[in-house]
Design an enzyme around this catalytic site. Structure first.
Site, PDB file in Angstrom:
ATOM      1  N   LYS A 122      10.317 -14.979  -1.713  1.00  0.00           N
ATOM      2  CA  LYS A 122       9.158 -15.251  -0.842  1.00  0.00           C
ATOM      3  C   LYS A 122       8.175 -16.199  -1.547  1.00  0.00           C
ATOM      4  O   LYS A 122       7.662 -17.141  -0.945  1.00  0.00           O
ATOM      5  CB  LYS A 122       8.503 -13.908  -0.486  1.00  0.00           C
TER       6      LYS A 122
ATOM      7  N   THR B   5       0.523 -11.172  -3.148  1.00  0.00           N
ATOM      8  CA  THR B   5       0.834 -12.605  -3.269  1.00  0.00           C
ATOM      9  C   THR B   5       1.141 -13.153  -1.881  1.00  0.00           C
ATOM     10  O   THR B   5       2.169 -12.804  -1.291  1.00  0.00           O
ATOM     11  CB  THR B   5       2.041 -12.844  -4.196  1.00  0.00           C
TER      12      THR B   5
ATOM     13  N   LYS C 137      -1.426 -18.546  -7.987  1.00  0.00           N
ATOM     14  CA  LYS C 137      -0.351 -17.543  -8.143  1.00  0.00           C
ATOM     15  C   LYS C 137       1.006 -18.145  -7.748  1.00  0.00           C
ATOM     16  O   LYS C 137       2.026 -17.917  -8.406  1.00  0.00           O
ATOM     17  CB  LYS C 137      -0.684 -16.317  -7.282  1.00  0.00           C
TER      18      LYS C 137
HETATM   19  N1  LIG Z   1       6.344  -6.250  -8.766  1.00  0.00           N
HETATM   20  C1  LIG Z   1       5.785  -7.242  -9.456  1.00  0.00           C
HETATM   21  O1  LIG Z   1       6.163  -7.491 -10.621  1.00  0.00           O
HETATM   22  C2  LIG Z   1       4.686  -8.064  -8.896  1.00  0.00           C
HETATM   23  C3  LIG Z   1       4.449  -8.155  -7.542  1.00  0.00           C
HETATM   24  N2  LIG Z   1       3.437  -8.952  -7.077  1.00  0.00           N
HETATM   25  C4  LIG Z   1       3.159  -9.041  -5.647  1.00  0.00           C
HETATM   26  O2  LIG Z   1       2.490  -7.836  -5.291  1.00  0.00           O
HETATM   27  C5  LIG Z   1       2.849  -7.454  -3.963  1.00  0.00           C
HETATM   28  C6  LIG Z   1       3.447  -6.053  -3.995  1.00  0.00           C
HETATM   29  O3  LIG Z   1       4.592  -6.089  -4.821  1.00  0.00           O
HETATM   30  P1  LIG Z   1       5.409  -4.757  -5.192  1.00  0.00           P
HETATM   31  O4  LIG Z   1       4.498  -3.632  -5.390  1.00  0.00           O
HETATM   32  O5  LIG Z   1       6.327  -5.169  -6.276  1.00  0.00           O
HETATM   33  O6  LIG Z   1       6.245  -4.567  -3.858  1.00  0.00           O
HETATM   34  P2  LIG Z   1       6.929  -3.277  -3.235  1.00  0.00           P
HETATM   35  O7  LIG Z   1       8.031  -3.789  -2.374  1.00  0.00           O
HETATM   36  O8  LIG Z   1       7.239  -2.269  -4.291  1.00  0.00           O
HETATM   37  O9  LIG Z   1       5.774  -2.673  -2.315  1.00  0.00           O
HETATM   38  C7  LIG Z   1       5.389  -3.306  -1.130  1.00  0.00           C
HETATM   39  C8  LIG Z   1       4.294  -2.517  -0.433  1.00  0.00           C
HETATM   40  O10 LIG Z   1       4.002  -3.172   0.806  1.00  0.00           O
HETATM   41  C9  LIG Z   1       4.116  -2.205   1.866  1.00  0.00           C
HETATM   42  N3  LIG Z   1       4.530  -2.867   3.101  1.00  0.00           N
HETATM   43  C10 LIG Z   1       5.594  -3.674   3.306  1.00  0.00           C
HETATM   44  N4  LIG Z   1       5.621  -4.120   4.575  1.00  0.00           N
HETATM   45  C11 LIG Z   1       4.562  -3.559   5.195  1.00  0.00           C
HETATM   46  C12 LIG Z   1       4.041  -3.641   6.513  1.00  0.00           C
HETATM   47  N5  LIG Z   1       4.618  -4.396   7.468  1.00  0.00           N
HETATM   48  N6  LIG Z   1       2.925  -2.928   6.805  1.00  0.00           N
HETATM   49  C13 LIG Z   1       2.317  -2.184   5.843  1.00  0.00           C
HETATM   50  N7  LIG Z   1       2.759  -2.063   4.588  1.00  0.00           N
HETATM   51  C14 LIG Z   1       3.857  -2.761   4.259  1.00  0.00           C
HETATM   52  C15 LIG Z   1       5.142  -1.215   1.370  1.00  0.00           C
HETATM   53  O11 LIG Z   1       5.060  -0.014   2.106  1.00  0.00           O
HETATM   54  P3  LIG Z   1       6.332   0.989   2.236  1.00  0.00           P
HETATM   55  O12 LIG Z   1       6.303   1.850   1.010  1.00  0.00           O
HETATM   56  O13 LIG Z   1       6.081   1.729   3.490  1.00  0.00           O
HETATM   57  O14 LIG Z   1       7.562   0.115   2.304  1.00  0.00           O
HETATM   58  C16 LIG Z   1       4.690  -1.089  -0.091  1.00  0.00           C
HETATM   59  O15 LIG Z   1       3.554  -0.275  -0.188  1.00  0.00           O
HETATM   60  C17 LIG Z   1       3.791  -8.545  -3.458  1.00  0.00           C
HETATM   61  O16 LIG Z   1       3.047  -9.497  -2.762  1.00  0.00           O
HETATM   62  C18 LIG Z   1       4.367  -9.134  -4.749  1.00  0.00           C
HETATM   63  O17 LIG Z   1       4.805 -10.451  -4.557  1.00  0.00           O
HETATM   64  C19 LIG Z   1       2.599  -9.629  -7.923  1.00  0.00           C
HETATM   65  C20 LIG Z   1       2.768  -9.549  -9.268  1.00  0.00           C
HETATM   66  C21 LIG Z   1       3.836  -8.786  -9.859  1.00  0.00           C
HETATM   67  O1  LIG Z   2       4.713 -11.898  -9.515  1.00  0.00           O
HETATM   68  C1  LIG Z   2       5.326 -11.474 -10.461  1.00  0.00           C
HETATM   69  C2  LIG Z   2       4.868 -11.494 -11.826  1.00  0.00           C
HETATM   70  O2  LIG Z   2       5.613 -11.049 -12.727  1.00  0.00           O
HETATM   71  O3  LIG Z   2       3.737 -11.957 -12.061  1.00  0.00           O
END
Ligand SMILES: NC(=O)C1=CN([C@@H]2O[C@H](COP(=O)(O)OP(=O)(O)OC[C@H]3O[C@@H](n4cnc5c(N)ncnc54)[C@H](OP(=O)(O)O)[C@@H]3O)[C@@H](O)[C@H]2O)C=CC1
Ligand SMILES: O=CC(=O)O
Length: 287
Positions: free
Chosen positions: A239, A96, A171
Site C-alpha cells: 500500500k 500511514t 512517511k
Molecule cells: N506494523 C508496522 O511496522 C508499521 C505500520 N505502520 C502503519 O500503521 C498502520 C497500522 O499498521 P499495523 O498496526 O501494522 O496494521 P494491522 O493490520 O496490524 O492493524 C490494522 C488496524 O486497522 C483496523 N482496520 C482495518 N480496516 C478497518 C476498517 N475498514 N475500519 C476500521 N478499522 C479497520 C484493524 O482492525 P481489525 O482488528 O478489526 O482488523 C486494525 O486495528 C498502517 O497504516 C501501517 O502502514 C507504520 C509504521 C510501522
Molecule cells: O512503516 C513501517 C516502518 O517500519 O516504519
C-alpha cells in the site's frame, strides 16, 4: 494529560496503547474487531463501543488504522469520529495514508471545530513496544504542543513538518526507500546463495560496511530461514509503495526502482503473503 482515546488495536496500535498505559496515561480503546480490546483491558484500558463513543469521552483521540479506506471509514461512517468531534477536542491520525486522505479528514474535523494532526510513524513493532518510534507530525501546531507528552512516550523523536500532507508525504518517501531496499537485499541474499556463497557471511560483510543498517541486521537471519513473523505486514508495505508511486505521478518523478519493487510486493500478495512480514517478498525471488 487528559484521557486519550485510541482507535485501532492492530500490531502498532496495541503496542502504542500499552506503552501509554504503562506510562500512566488513562486510555480508552476501540477496535473494529472489538474482542481485540480484551488484552488492553488487562493492561488497564477502558473500551468504547464505537469511535464516536471514544471521541465523546476523550479530549484527545489517536487513530492507527491500516490504510486510507480504514482511516476514512472510522471518521465518516455511522458512529464515526465525526459524530462527536467538536471544539476543544483533538484528533491525531498516526496511520500511514496519502496526503489527500489526510486533508479530507482534516477538513471534516476542523469544520466541526475540532483540531487535527497527522502523525504517521517510522519504526515497526519493536520500536513501538519500546517507545522508539520517529513521529512525523503536521497540521495544527497547538494540538502538537498539547500532545507532546504522549509523543514523548511513543517515540524517540518527533518532527513537526508544517502543513497537512507533509507528514504523510515524508512517511511515504521513507517507506518507498525501505521497500526498494528490501527488494535489493532479497536479491542479494538469493544471488549469494545461488552462486555458492554462504548468505550468513554476506550478512556479516554487509554489517561491517557503509550500507549496514538495522533492517538488514534484524530481518536477514530470519529471511535466510524463510521465516517472516509479521512486524510490518507486507500488504501495508505494498500500500505504501502504491501511494508513494502516486505521489511520484503527481510530481512527475520517475521511480523505476520503486515501480519494480511494487510489482514484487504485488506478486507476493498474489501468493497469499500479504499478512506475513514485508520481508516475505524474498519468497518471490528465491523460488
Ligand atoms: N506494523 C508496522 O511496522 C508499521 C505500520 N505502520 C502503519 O500503521 C498502520 C497500522 O499498521 P499495523 O498496526 O501494522 O496494521 P494491522 O493490520 O496490524 O492493524 C490494522 C488496524 O486497522 C483496523 N482496520 C482495518 N480496516 C478497518 C476498517 N475498514 N475500519 C476500521 N478499522 C479497520 C484493524 O482492525 P481489525 O482488528 O478489526 O482488523 C486494525 O486495528 C498502517 O497504516 C501501517 O502502514 C507504520 C509504521 C510501522
Ligand atoms: O512503516 C513501517 C516502518 O517500519 O516504519
Amino acid at each position: 494529560m487528559e484521557e486519550i482515546g485510541f482507535l485501532g488495536i492492530g500490531i502498532m496500535g496495541k503496542a502504542m496503547a500499552v506503552n501509554l498505559l504503562r506510562h500512566g496515561f488513562k486510555v480508552t480503546v476501540w477496535n473494529r474487531t472489538l474482542s481485540r480490546c480484551d488484552e488492553l483491558v488487562q493492561h488497564g484500558a477502558s473500551v468504547g463501543e464505537t469511535p464516536a463513543a471514544v471521541i465523546k469521552k476523550c479530549k484527545y483521540t489517536i487513530a492507527m488504522l491500516s490504510d486510507p479506506a480504514a482511516a476514512l471509514s472510522v471518521v465518516f461512517d455511522k458512529h464515526g469520529a465525526l459524530e462527536q468531534i467538536c471544539g476543544g477536542k483533538g484528533y491525531i491520525d498516526m496511520s500511514t495514508v496519502d496526503a489527500d486522505t489526510s486533508s479530507q479528514i482534516s477538513q471534516a474535523i476542523t469544520s466541526k471545530g475540532g483540531s487535527f494532526l497527522e502523525a504517521p510513524v517510522s519504526g515497526s513493532k519493536k520500536p513501538a513496544e519500546d517507545g522508539q518510534l520517529v513521529i512525523l507530525a503536521a497540521g495544527d501546531k497547538d494540538l502538537y504542543d498539547q500532545v507532546v507528552p504522549a509523543f514523548d512516550v511513543l517515540g524517540k523523536k518527533s518532527f513537526f513538518l508544517g502543513q497537512i500532507g507533509n507528514g504523510a508525504k515524508m512517511k511515504l518517501v521513507v517507506n518507498m526507500i525501505m521497500g526498494s531496499m528490501m527488494n535489493a537485499f532479497s536479491e542479494g541474499i538469493v544471488l549469494a546463495d545461488k552462486s555458492g556463497l554462504d548468505p550468513h557471511t554476506l550478512l556479516d560483510v554487509l554489517d561491517l560496511g557503509a550500507i549496514a543498517n538495522p533492517m538488514f541486521k534484524m530481518k536477514g537471519p530470519a529471511m535466510i530461514k524463510n521465516s517472516y513473523p509479521p512486524a510490518f505486514p507486507l500488504k501495508h508495505q505494498q500500500k505504501d509503495m502504491r501511494l508513494a508511486l502516486a505521489l511520484g505521478d503527481e510530481n512527475a518523478v520517475p521511480m523505476p526502482v520503486a515501480a519494480a519493487a511494487n510489482e514484487t510486493f504485488k506478486k507476493a500478495r498474489s501468493l497469499g503473503l500479504g499478512d506475513h512480514d514485508f520481508s516475505a517478498v524474498f519468497e518471490t525471488l528465491s523460488k
